[in-house]
Motif scaffolding. Structure first.
Motif, PDB file in Angstrom:
ATOM      1  N   ARG A 209     -23.670 -67.849   1.170  1.00  0.00           N
ATOM      2  CA  ARG A 209     -25.100 -68.122   1.363  1.00  0.00           C
ATOM      3  C   ARG A 209     -25.948 -67.260   0.426  1.00  0.00           C
ATOM      4  NH1 ARG A 209     -27.516 -68.042   7.363  1.00  0.00           N
ATOM      5  NH2 ARG A 209     -26.063 -69.817   7.426  1.00  0.00           N
ATOM      6  N   THR A 210     -25.603 -65.986   0.319  1.00  0.00           N
ATOM      7  CA  THR A 210     -26.335 -65.105  -0.600  1.00  0.00           C
ATOM      8  C   THR A 210     -26.177 -65.557  -2.035  1.00  0.00           C
ATOM      9  OG1 THR A 210     -26.037 -63.221   0.896  1.00  0.00           O
ATOM     10  CG2 THR A 210     -26.585 -62.731  -1.399  1.00  0.00           C
ATOM     11  N   LEU A 211     -24.959 -65.908  -2.418  1.00  0.00           N
ATOM     12  CA  LEU A 211     -24.699 -66.308  -3.797  1.00  0.00           C
ATOM     13  C   LEU A 211     -25.440 -67.592  -4.154  1.00  0.00           C
ATOM     14  CD1 LEU A 211     -20.885 -65.492  -3.925  1.00  0.00           C
ATOM     15  CD2 LEU A 211     -22.716 -64.251  -5.081  1.00  0.00           C
ATOM     16  N   TRP A 212     -25.448 -68.576  -3.257  1.00  0.00           N
ATOM     17  CA  TRP A 212     -26.198 -69.805  -3.535  1.00  0.00           C
ATOM     18  C   TRP A 212     -27.694 -69.515  -3.595  1.00  0.00           C
ATOM     19  CZ3 TRP A 212     -24.235 -73.581  -5.897  1.00  0.00           C
ATOM     20  CH2 TRP A 212     -22.944 -74.040  -5.650  1.00  0.00           C
ATOM     21  N   GLY A 213     -28.170 -68.575  -2.795  1.00  0.00           N
ATOM     22  CA  GLY A 213     -29.572 -68.177  -2.893  1.00  0.00           C
ATOM     23  C   GLY A 213     -29.909 -67.579  -4.244  1.00  0.00           C
ATOM     24  N   VAL A 214     -28.990 -66.763  -4.775  1.00  0.00           N
ATOM     25  CA  VAL A 214     -29.188 -66.182  -6.111  1.00  0.00           C
ATOM     26  C   VAL A 214     -29.212 -67.276  -7.165  1.00  0.00           C
ATOM     27  CG1 VAL A 214     -28.148 -64.696  -7.867  1.00  0.00           C
ATOM     28  CG2 VAL A 214     -28.213 -63.948  -5.487  1.00  0.00           C
ATOM     29  N   VAL A 215     -28.313 -68.262  -7.036  1.00  0.00           N
ATOM     30  CA  VAL A 215     -28.305 -69.381  -7.983  1.00  0.00           C
ATOM     31  C   VAL A 215     -29.634 -70.119  -7.943  1.00  0.00           C
ATOM     32  CG1 VAL A 215     -27.248 -71.611  -8.534  1.00  0.00           C
ATOM     33  CG2 VAL A 215     -25.797 -69.670  -7.897  1.00  0.00           C
ATOM     34  N   GLY A 216     -30.120 -70.434  -6.746  1.00  0.00           N
ATOM     35  CA  GLY A 216     -31.377 -71.164  -6.625  1.00  0.00           C
ATOM     36  C   GLY A 216     -32.555 -70.396  -7.188  1.00  0.00           C
ATOM     37  N   LEU A 217     -32.648 -69.101  -6.864  1.00  0.00           N
ATOM     38  CA  LEU A 217     -33.762 -68.298  -7.367  1.00  0.00           C
ATOM     39  C   LEU A 217     -33.672 -68.136  -8.875  1.00  0.00           C
ATOM     40  CD1 LEU A 217     -36.231 -66.575  -6.681  1.00  0.00           C
ATOM     41  CD2 LEU A 217     -34.703 -64.625  -6.363  1.00  0.00           C
ATOM     42  N   GLY A 218     -32.439 -67.947  -9.382  1.00  0.00           N
ATOM     43  CA  GLY A 218     -32.270 -67.796 -10.822  1.00  0.00           C
ATOM     44  C   GLY A 218     -32.707 -69.034 -11.581  1.00  0.00           C
ATOM     45  N   LEU A 219     -32.382 -70.205 -11.051  1.00  0.00           N
ATOM     46  CA  LEU A 219     -32.797 -71.451 -11.704  1.00  0.00           C
ATOM     47  C   LEU A 219     -34.297 -71.677 -11.563  1.00  0.00           C
ATOM     48  CD1 LEU A 219     -29.878 -73.850 -10.677  1.00  0.00           C
ATOM     49  CD2 LEU A 219     -30.248 -72.743 -12.890  1.00  0.00           C
ATOM     50  N   LEU A 220     -34.852 -71.338 -10.395  1.00  0.00           N
ATOM     51  CA  LEU A 220     -36.283 -71.525 -10.174  1.00  0.00           C
ATOM     52  C   LEU A 220     -37.106 -70.713 -11.162  1.00  0.00           C
ATOM     53  CD1 LEU A 220     -38.487 -72.751  -8.297  1.00  0.00           C
ATOM     54  CD2 LEU A 220     -38.333 -70.641  -6.955  1.00  0.00           C
ATOM     55  N   VAL A 221     -36.696 -69.470 -11.398  1.00  0.00           N
ATOM     56  CA  VAL A 221     -37.408 -68.615 -12.354  1.00  0.00           C
ATOM     57  C   VAL A 221     -36.971 -68.918 -13.783  1.00  0.00           C
ATOM     58  CG1 VAL A 221     -37.787 -66.234 -13.098  1.00  0.00           C
ATOM     59  CG2 VAL A 221     -37.706 -66.783 -10.661  1.00  0.00           C
ATOM     60  N   GLY A 222     -35.658 -69.116 -13.964  1.00  0.00           N
ATOM     61  CA  GLY A 222     -35.110 -69.196 -15.309  1.00  0.00           C
ATOM     62  C   GLY A 222     -35.411 -70.470 -16.063  1.00  0.00           C
ATOM     63  N   LEU A 223     -35.501 -71.603 -15.367  1.00  0.00           N
ATOM     64  CA  LEU A 223     -35.725 -72.866 -16.088  1.00  0.00           C
ATOM     65  C   LEU A 223     -37.042 -72.874 -16.852  1.00  0.00           C
ATOM     66  CD1 LEU A 223     -34.296 -75.486 -13.554  1.00  0.00           C
ATOM     67  CD2 LEU A 223     -33.438 -74.993 -15.852  1.00  0.00           C
ATOM     68  N   MET A 251     -23.621 -65.492 -12.893  1.00  0.00           N
ATOM     69  CA  MET A 251     -22.668 -64.625 -12.194  1.00  0.00           C
ATOM     70  C   MET A 251     -22.377 -65.145 -10.786  1.00  0.00           C
ATOM     71  SD  MET A 251     -24.105 -60.858 -13.341  1.00  0.00           S
ATOM     72  CE  MET A 251     -22.842 -59.908 -12.486  1.00  0.00           C
ATOM     73  N   ALA A 252     -23.429 -65.538 -10.084  1.00  0.00           N
ATOM     74  CA  ALA A 252     -23.234 -66.032  -8.720  1.00  0.00           C
ATOM     75  C   ALA A 252     -22.464 -67.343  -8.718  1.00  0.00           C
ATOM     76  CB  ALA A 252     -24.595 -66.211  -8.046  1.00  0.00           C
ATOM     77  N   LEU A 253     -22.816 -68.252  -9.633  1.00  0.00           N
ATOM     78  CA  LEU A 253     -22.119 -69.534  -9.701  1.00  0.00           C
ATOM     79  C   LEU A 253     -20.661 -69.343 -10.089  1.00  0.00           C
ATOM     80  CD1 LEU A 253     -22.811 -72.527  -9.306  1.00  0.00           C
ATOM     81  CD2 LEU A 253     -23.238 -72.678 -11.763  1.00  0.00           C
ATOM     82  N   PHE A 254     -20.418 -68.436 -11.012  1.00  0.00           N
ATOM     83  CA  PHE A 254     -19.043 -68.148 -11.428  1.00  0.00           C
ATOM     84  C   PHE A 254     -18.242 -67.587 -10.260  1.00  0.00           C
ATOM     85  CE2 PHE A 254     -15.698 -65.685 -13.494  1.00  0.00           C
ATOM     86  CZ  PHE A 254     -15.283 -66.541 -14.488  1.00  0.00           C
ATOM     87  N   ARG A 255     -18.864 -66.688  -9.498  1.00  0.00           N
ATOM     88  CA  ARG A 255     -18.182 -66.105  -8.325  1.00  0.00           C
ATOM     89  C   ARG A 255     -17.840 -67.187  -7.299  1.00  0.00           C
ATOM     90  NH1 ARG A 255     -18.505 -61.223  -5.338  1.00  0.00           N
ATOM     91  NH2 ARG A 255     -17.008 -61.450  -3.632  1.00  0.00           N
ATOM     92  N   LEU A 256     -18.716 -68.174  -7.146  1.00  0.00           N
ATOM     93  CA  LEU A 256     -18.487 -69.239  -6.182  1.00  0.00           C
ATOM     94  C   LEU A 256     -17.398 -70.211  -6.636  1.00  0.00           C
ATOM     95  CD1 LEU A 256     -22.224 -69.944  -5.330  1.00  0.00           C
ATOM     96  CD2 LEU A 256     -20.494 -69.287  -3.650  1.00  0.00           C
ATOM     97  N   LEU A 257     -17.320 -70.481  -7.944  1.00  0.00           N
ATOM     98  CA  LEU A 257     -16.463 -71.557  -8.429  1.00  0.00           C
ATOM     99  C   LEU A 257     -15.119 -71.109  -8.979  1.00  0.00           C
ATOM    100  CD1 LEU A 257     -19.083 -73.817 -10.282  1.00  0.00           C
ATOM    101  CD2 LEU A 257     -18.187 -74.055  -7.966  1.00  0.00           C
ATOM    102  N   TRP A 258     -15.012 -69.852  -9.439  1.00  0.00           N
ATOM    103  CA  TRP A 258     -13.818 -69.504 -10.219  1.00  0.00           C
ATOM    104  C   TRP A 258     -12.518 -69.588  -9.437  1.00  0.00           C
ATOM    105  CZ3 TRP A 258     -10.143 -65.589 -10.457  1.00  0.00           C
ATOM    106  CH2 TRP A 258     -10.278 -64.544  -9.552  1.00  0.00           C
ATOM    107  N   PRO A 259     -12.484 -69.357  -8.097  1.00  0.00           N
ATOM    108  CA  PRO A 259     -11.191 -69.509  -7.416  1.00  0.00           C
ATOM    109  C   PRO A 259     -10.657 -70.938  -7.432  1.00  0.00           C
ATOM    110  CG  PRO A 259     -12.732 -68.229  -6.082  1.00  0.00           C
ATOM    111  CD  PRO A 259     -13.516 -68.847  -7.184  1.00  0.00           C
ATOM    112  N   ARG A 260     -11.567 -71.921  -7.637  1.00  0.00           N
ATOM    113  CA  ARG A 260     -11.166 -73.325  -7.604  1.00  0.00           C
ATOM    114  C   ARG A 260     -10.822 -73.877  -8.979  1.00  0.00           C
ATOM    115  NH1 ARG A 260     -15.920 -72.798  -4.643  1.00  0.00           N
ATOM    116  NH2 ARG A 260     -15.692 -72.997  -2.387  1.00  0.00           N
ATOM    117  N   LEU A 261     -11.164 -73.163 -10.033  1.00  0.00           N
ATOM    118  CA  LEU A 261     -10.999 -73.674 -11.393  1.00  0.00           C
ATOM    119  C   LEU A 261     -10.047 -72.770 -12.161  1.00  0.00           C
ATOM    120  CD1 LEU A 261     -14.736 -74.571 -12.129  1.00  0.00           C
ATOM    121  CD2 LEU A 261     -12.928 -76.100 -11.369  1.00  0.00           C
ATOM    122  N   GLY A 262      -8.834 -73.277 -12.390  1.00  0.00           N
ATOM    123  CA  GLY A 262      -7.809 -72.449 -13.006  1.00  0.00           C
ATOM    124  C   GLY A 262      -8.163 -71.962 -14.389  1.00  0.00           C
ATOM    125  N   PHE A 263      -8.824 -72.818 -15.202  1.00  0.00           N
ATOM    126  CA  PHE A 263      -9.128 -72.401 -16.571  1.00  0.00           C
ATOM    127  C   PHE A 263     -10.108 -71.240 -16.587  1.00  0.00           C
ATOM    128  CE2 PHE A 263     -12.713 -75.191 -15.797  1.00  0.00           C
ATOM    129  CZ  PHE A 263     -13.747 -74.608 -16.495  1.00  0.00           C
TER     130      PHE A 263
END
Length: 343
Positions: A209-223, A251-263
């Motif tokens: 939940r925290t990590l997805w919040g960071v992703v959302g805030l990062g995109l809201l400000v960053g875009l 960083m947050a998105l990578f932390r959320l996704l990397w266990p599922r993506l072998g490459f």
């Protein structure tokens, strides 16, 4: 963390290629065609300011973990100062003989200042103050002083010069850039190192939940901020803010996704020896682009930089796998450790 360092190696190389490949020279030789303009906008939006931010946060996080591992106190600080002194020396060699845009010397100088905050409870307000001062310095430099700085006069040397001619120019550039970068980016880097200190005891406990919040805030400000920076790739007055917003989202998105993506997990191989791989990038790209190598300086559009970076780091993953099958550390990491511990 190792996989994230491997990802940062991709982004850092994509940005550094602008220096190695002489994008200004490309514009002169080819009249700034549409793919050149588009390439610079893509770099400004997705890459510029994002990956050195990730590396700086991880650098601070690593210092905090090493300080704790060394038992804290004055003896631990003394070893970390020795470690940063070695990094400063390596940065000088790197800046003179491989890449004039060296950041290792700046990390070392700023890191020596940031060590005073180890062992203290870092507060978000402290981090914010350093970052805001750093962003203000960059905004003032980019918008007020940019037009007063003369264009570089060494393009022909990089294009046609011998190794020693280019190294002489790199020496002049490094001696000028390292103190300037330490002043210009110093406050921002201290803020990023402190953010790493702050995250060190919390990194493993961040939930989805925290990590997805960071992703959302990062995109809201960053875009919007990065769209603005992409429209002004020569200035990027809000590069620091846009870089931090997207860096945290990455960083947050990578932390959320990397266990599922072998490459993505294989990037950890390159990230286990980041210093060796960083300098290997500089060695290979200097031989590819400068006049004493293949001489492609000014010949490659920045639109291709992300693909070159991704391909080369994929090669480094393979080389790292082969090296780490025989040795516990990369060669420069081993030397760095020996110097730090004097054994």
């Amino acid at each position: 963390m190792d996989a994230l360092r491997g990802l940062a190696l991709v982004g850092i190389l994509a940005v550094n290629l602008a220096h190695f490949a002489g994008v200004g020279m490309y514009g002169v030789l080819h009249g700034s065609p549409p793919d050149y303009t588009l390439g610079r906008a893509v770099l400004a939006f997705f890459f510029s300011g994002k990956f050195y931010t990730i590396f700086a946060i991880l650098f601070g996080l690593g210092l905090a973990l090493q300080y704790r591992r060394l038992g804290e106190g004055p003896a631990a600080l003394a070893r970390l100062r020795r470690r940063l002194g070695w990094l400063l020396g390596l940065g000088a060699l790197h800046g003179v003989f491989l890449f004039e845009g060296d950041i290792l010397g700046t990390y070392a100088l700023v890191g020596l200042f940031a060590l005073r905050y180890l062992g203290r409870a870092v507060q978000p307000g402290q981090i914010a103050r350093f970052l805001l001062v750093g962003y203000a310095l960059w905004w003032g430099f980019s918008t007020l002083l940019h037009e007063k700085i003369p264009p570089p006069g060494h393009l022909e040397v990089y294009l046609q010069g011998s190794f020693w001619e280019v190294s002489r120019v790199r020496l002049e550039t490094w001696l000028f850039n390292t103190p300037l970068a330490s002043l210009l980016f110093g406050a921002e880097l201290v803020g990023l190192f402190l953010l790493g200190f702050y995250l060190a005891p919390r990194w493993q406990t961040l939930g989805p939940r925290t990590l997805w919040g960071v992703v959302g805030l990062g995109l809201l400000v960053g875009l919007p901020v990065n769209l603005y920076n992409a429209a002004l790739p020569d200035l990027q007055p809000l590069r620091g803010l846009g870089g931090l917003a997207f860096a945290l989202a990455y960083m947050a998105l990578f932390r959320l996704l990397w266990p599922r993506l072998g490459f993505m997990q294989t990037l950890a191989l390159a990230g286990r020896m980041p210093l060796s791989n960083y300098l290997l990038q500089s060695l290979a790209m200097s031989l590819l682009f400068y006049g004493y190598g293949l001489g492609l300086y000014g010949q490659v559009s920045p639109l291709g930089f992300p693909f070159i970076a991704l391909g080369f780091v994929a090669l480094q993953v393979g080389l790292s796998r082969a090296w780490l099958a025989r040795f516990a550390q990369g060669p420069l990491e081993w030397l760095w450790r020996r110097f730090t511990y004097r054994s």
